[in-house]
Design a protein around this motif. Structure first.
Motif, mmCIF file in Angstrom:
data_model
loop_
_atom_site.group_PDB
_atom_site.id
_atom_site.type_symbol
_atom_site.label_atom_id
_atom_site.label_comp_id
_atom_site.label_asym_id
_atom_site.label_seq_id
_atom_site.Cartn_x
_atom_site.Cartn_y
_atom_site.Cartn_z
ATOM 1 N N SER A 139 4.584 -11.525 7.980
ATOM 2 C CA SER A 139 3.898 -10.335 8.499
ATOM 3 C C SER A 139 3.606 -9.362 7.354
ATOM 4 O O SER A 139 3.156 -8.246 7.585
ATOM 5 N N GLN A 140 3.874 -9.820 6.096
ATOM 6 C CA GLN A 140 3.688 -8.967 4.915
ATOM 7 C C GLN A 140 2.425 -9.376 4.151
ATOM 8 O O GLN A 140 1.995 -10.521 4.194
ATOM 9 N N ASP A 141 1.887 -8.425 3.441
ATOM 10 C CA ASP A 141 0.776 -8.729 2.542
ATOM 11 C C ASP A 141 1.280 -9.313 1.230
ATOM 12 O O ASP A 141 0.593 -10.108 0.585
ATOM 13 N N ALA A 142 2.499 -8.905 0.839
ATOM 14 C CA ALA A 142 3.110 -9.387 -0.405
ATOM 15 C C ALA A 142 4.621 -9.213 -0.276
ATOM 16 O O ALA A 142 5.091 -8.372 0.495
ATOM 17 N N PRO A 143 5.401 -9.988 -1.026
ATOM 18 C CA PRO A 143 6.856 -9.833 -0.947
ATOM 19 C C PRO A 143 7.302 -8.479 -1.475
ATOM 20 O O PRO A 143 6.763 -7.968 -2.457
ATOM 21 N N ALA A 144 8.290 -7.889 -0.821
ATOM 22 C CA ALA A 144 8.771 -6.568 -1.213
ATOM 23 C C ALA A 144 9.595 -6.607 -2.490
ATOM 24 O O ALA A 144 9.641 -5.633 -3.247
#
Length: 221
Positions: A139-144
């Motif tokens: 559900s993320q655009d990129a890893p945190a």
């Protein structure tokens, strides 16, 4: 005169003797007749009883034959039921065997794509790389890249780790989860809960738009 009287007396005695003899003969005949009738009557009863006794075994034999036939029919029905149950069980066992075989074939097909290396380096019993591993979704655009326990990124990484190790995140003990040389690379050391002697080191990678996926799985010694 005396002679005449004597003669008449003798004649009278002779007549009486004859009468006695006749009566004795009649009585003897009656005794023989009655005795013969009784003997013949008893014999007839004995013959009838013998005939009845002889006939009864035939009736009993017929009853026995009927009972034996019923028992035989019942035995045949029971045998037929047992045979049917055996056939049904055999069919179920065959179907189960076919299902197991199909599952094994699918598993073998998956394993056949994997590359497994024994003892690739000290402390590693087995290393596995499987091209069939896929991304777990995101559900993320990129890893945190914060490695914060309980965060969305953390949970998605554990899901990818579970995909490679075969351990569900809910049944997983996490010994370490951290960076593996870049923002899109991470590595985790995990084991099943209650079995700390079995440990896996799982390297995962980020795929844009698809999330984390397993890359290399080491079973540690």
């Amino acid at each position: 005169m005396n002679n005449n009287r004597s003669s008449r007396h003798e004649n009278k005695e002779k007549k009486v003797n004859r009468l006695y003899n006749l009566l004795i003969a009649v009585v003897a005949v009656l005794i023989v007749f009655v005795g013969g009738t009784m003997i013949l009557g008893n014999k007839g009863k004995s013959d009838n009883q013998a005939e009845t006794t002889q006939n009864n075994p035939q009736t009993n034999d017929q009853k026995t034959d009927k009972t034996a036939k019923k028992d035989d029919d019942s035995s045949k029905e029971d045998q037929a039921t047992d045979d049917q149950a055996t056939d049904d069980q055999s069919s179920e066992d065959d179907q189960s065997s076919e299902d197991d075989q199909a599952t094994d074939e699918e598993s073998n097909d998956s394993d056949s794509q994997a590359e497994v290396e024994k003892n690739p380096e000290p402390g590693v019993a087995e290393r596995k790389v499987d091209p069939s591993w896929d991304s777990v979704g995101t559900s993320q655009d990129a890893p945190a890249a914060t490695y914060k326990k309980g965060s969305t990124d953390w949970n998605e990484m554990l899901k990818a780790v579970g995909e490679g190790s075969g351990i569900s995140p809910s049944n997983m003990t996490v010994w370490r989860l951290g960076n593996n040389g870049g923002v899109g690379k991470a590595v985790a050391t995990v084991s099943p809960k209650g079995n700390s002697s079995t440990k896996y080191r799982v390297q995962i990678e980020w795929v844009d738009g698809e999330g984390w996926k397993p890359a290399v799985v080491d079973k540690l010694q």
